[in-house]
Design a protein around this motif. Structure first.
Motif, short mmCIF file in Angstrom:
data_model
loop_
_atom_site.label_atom_id
_atom_site.label_comp_id
_atom_site.label_asym_id
_atom_site.label_seq_id
_atom_site.Cartn_x
_atom_site.Cartn_y
_atom_site.Cartn_z
N ASN A 142 9.95 -3.13 -11.41
CA ASN A 142 9.23 -4.40 -11.32
C ASN A 142 9.35 -4.96 -9.90
O ASN A 142 10.42 -4.96 -9.30
N GLY A 143 8.22 -5.43 -9.37
CA GLY A 143 8.22 -6.07 -8.06
C GLY A 143 8.17 -5.12 -6.88
O GLY A 143 8.35 -5.56 -5.73
N SER A 153 6.81 -10.31 -10.98
CA SER A 153 6.13 -9.41 -11.90
C SER A 153 6.37 -9.86 -13.33
O SER A 153 7.25 -10.69 -13.61
N SER A 180 1.23 -3.82 -8.34
CA SER A 180 0.10 -4.74 -8.55
C SER A 180 -0.57 -5.09 -7.22
O SER A 180 -1.80 -5.24 -7.16
#
Length: 492
Positions: free
Chosen positions: A296-297, A136, A301
């Protein structure tokens, strides 16, 4: 001329940026033991000043840089060297976190100890052998910071290092940098938001219209009238939004109003053997505006790519978009026609050569750049959205010459120009100062209140979400999430 104890000194410098813009610096110096924050709004000239100041230093022992620009260049270089299509496994790790931090040299015992300490401090231990193209944005930021500190420069240039990182990473980055700041080092922090001025900062320089308008010890400058004017700028929200372009149908015109916009049921998805979505279900109906948050991660997304047509793993699973099962004959462009998007990934795709107006008009065609014929109605609609953000004067400028924050506003105009069924905002306020963040959030609420567009908003930042949110998906880690609805109070 550099005086005793100074790293660099700029006096009466003039740098022409374009035919209409000139950076002027009367007097500015950096010395060891000083930790500067250069503060100003979007387009004030912070990055230009940093390039001017650091142009006399050689990257390495003297200078290290952690910035969005550095991150974009790193990603672009790594993607150019991607040979996955020639491998039997169809995988190419590319630059790993370990190779990014350590470089090509073999570290000695001191270097290995320093490397190990940075991995722990920035929570990168499990990512050492992961390719940066699979990380990310926030994870890459931490890796870039680790690389910079591993090399022990005298001057560290930080361009908003707390942007686009989750809550835990913000705390880790701030702690690592505060420990690094000392009498034998120097920091140049570029900052747009009051909340992002790091602990340990000793000096403050204020920029406005490509000039340093105040500078000195932190507390002295913050007590002055110039700080109050720049940091307390009043936000003026648009009173209305532009109508759809002449001749354009609503993105929801052919859909049953009782039917969900999309449904995901027990979906699995990931990459390189890492399952980040496990048995994931989500339904979005008209009138619902969703906040997605998590570290994050964790899979945010990946989730977005399943619904906007970019992830092939939606095929063969229970994913229905706008009344049609994925893989039932629709094209990627059929799906994209109903979405508007603002994201770091899209931001990174635009390269040199495109005028701002063309970037906005390209939103009608879901293309990166303008390759289709456009008419007067499309261009008039694009100009109307630029006017909404008070940046009509940038229409003829080159997109790549704008500040990062100005580019973000252009991408929002591009996303909304076709009045999409769903507006995906993946960290849309990254790179924006406090004024423009408030403008973005207020405009998103206006979009939700006055148009048929549904909002999907992704954020890492506390208290940064539009007021229209009434559905909440919170990830606590890969494959771990909760979903709830709340119209009166924060949920989950």
């Amino acid at each position: 001329m550099v005086r005793s104890g100074e790293l660099l000194h700029v006096h009466n410098a003039v740098s022409r940026i374009s035919s209409r813009r000139t950076l002027r610096v009367d007097d500015f110096a950096l010395a060891l033991g000083q930790h500067w924050c250069v503060f100003g709004g979007n387009g004030a000239g912070k990055s230009l000043l940093a390039k001017l100041l650091c142009g006399t230093l050689v990257s390495g022992q003297d200078l290290q840089v952690v910035s969005f620009e550095e991150q974009q260049q790193l990603w672009a270089l790594d993607n150019r060297h991607d040979i996955s299509e020639y491998n039997d496994t169809a995988l190419d790790q590319g630059t790993t976190v370990a190779s990014l931090i350590l470089g090509e040299t073999i570290p000695d015992a001191d270097g290995l100890a320093r490397y190990a300490a940075l991995l722990v401090a920035l929570d990168l231990q499990t990512l050492q052998q992961r390719g940066i193209r699979y990380l990310s944005s926030g994870q890459v930021r931490k890796a870039l910071l680790a690389r910079a500190l591993y090399r022990r420069p005298r001057l560290l240039l930080l361009d908003d290092p707390l942007e686009s990182v989750d809550r835990d990473s913000r705390q880790r980055i701030a702690a690592v940098l505060q420990q690094w700041m000392g009498p034998d080092t120097c920091t140049l922090l570029l900052c747009r938001r009051q909340r992002d001025i790091l602990p340990g900062i000793t000096h403050l320089a204020l920029m406005e219209e490509l000039r340093v308008v105040a500078q000195g010890p932190l507390q002295e400058v913050q007590a002055g009238a110039t700080w109050q004017r720049i940091a307390q700028r009043e936000v003026v929200l648009p009173s209305s939004l532009p109508p759809p372009a002449v001749g354009r149908r609503s993105a929801l015109a052919d859909l049953d109003p009782e039917q969900p916009l999309f449904e995901l049921h027990n979906v699995d998805a990931g990459y390189q053997g890492h399952l980040v979505l496990k048995q994931f279900s989500w339904t979005l109906r008209r009138g619902q505006h969703t906040l997605i948050e998590g570290p994050n991660g964790c899979g945010k997304s990946t989730l977005l790519s399943l619904i906007n047509g970019e992830n092939h793993k939606a095929y063969g699973q229970e994913v229905t978009l706008f009344g049609r099962r994925r893989g039932s004959g629709e094209t990627v462009w059929d799906v994209k026609a109903r979405f508007g998007t603002v994201s770091n990934e899209l931001h990174n795709k635009y390269v040199k050569g495109w005028r701002v107006l063309d970037v906005v008009v390209s939103g009608f065609f879901a293309s990166v750049g303008l390759y289709d014929d456009s008419g007067a109605s499309e261009r008039n609609a694009a100009l109307a959205w630029l006017s909404t953000f008070a940046i009509t004067d940038l229409a003829g400028e080159y997109y790549h010459e704008l500040s990062f924050g100005q580019q973000r506003l252009v991408l929002l105009a591009r996303a909304m120009v076709k009045h999409p069924a769903i507006l995906i905002l993946d960290e849309p306020c990254v790179g924006l100062d406090d004024y423009y963040r408030a403008l973005i959030l207020g405009t998103v609420d206006l979009i939700a209140a006055t148009t048929s567009t549904q909002i999907i908003y992704v954020s890492h930042t506390d208290d940064e979400q539009p007021a229209c949110i009434n559905q909440h998906i919170r990830f606590s880690g890969p494959g771990q999430y909760s979903t709830c609805h709340s119209f009166a109070m924060p949920c989950c």
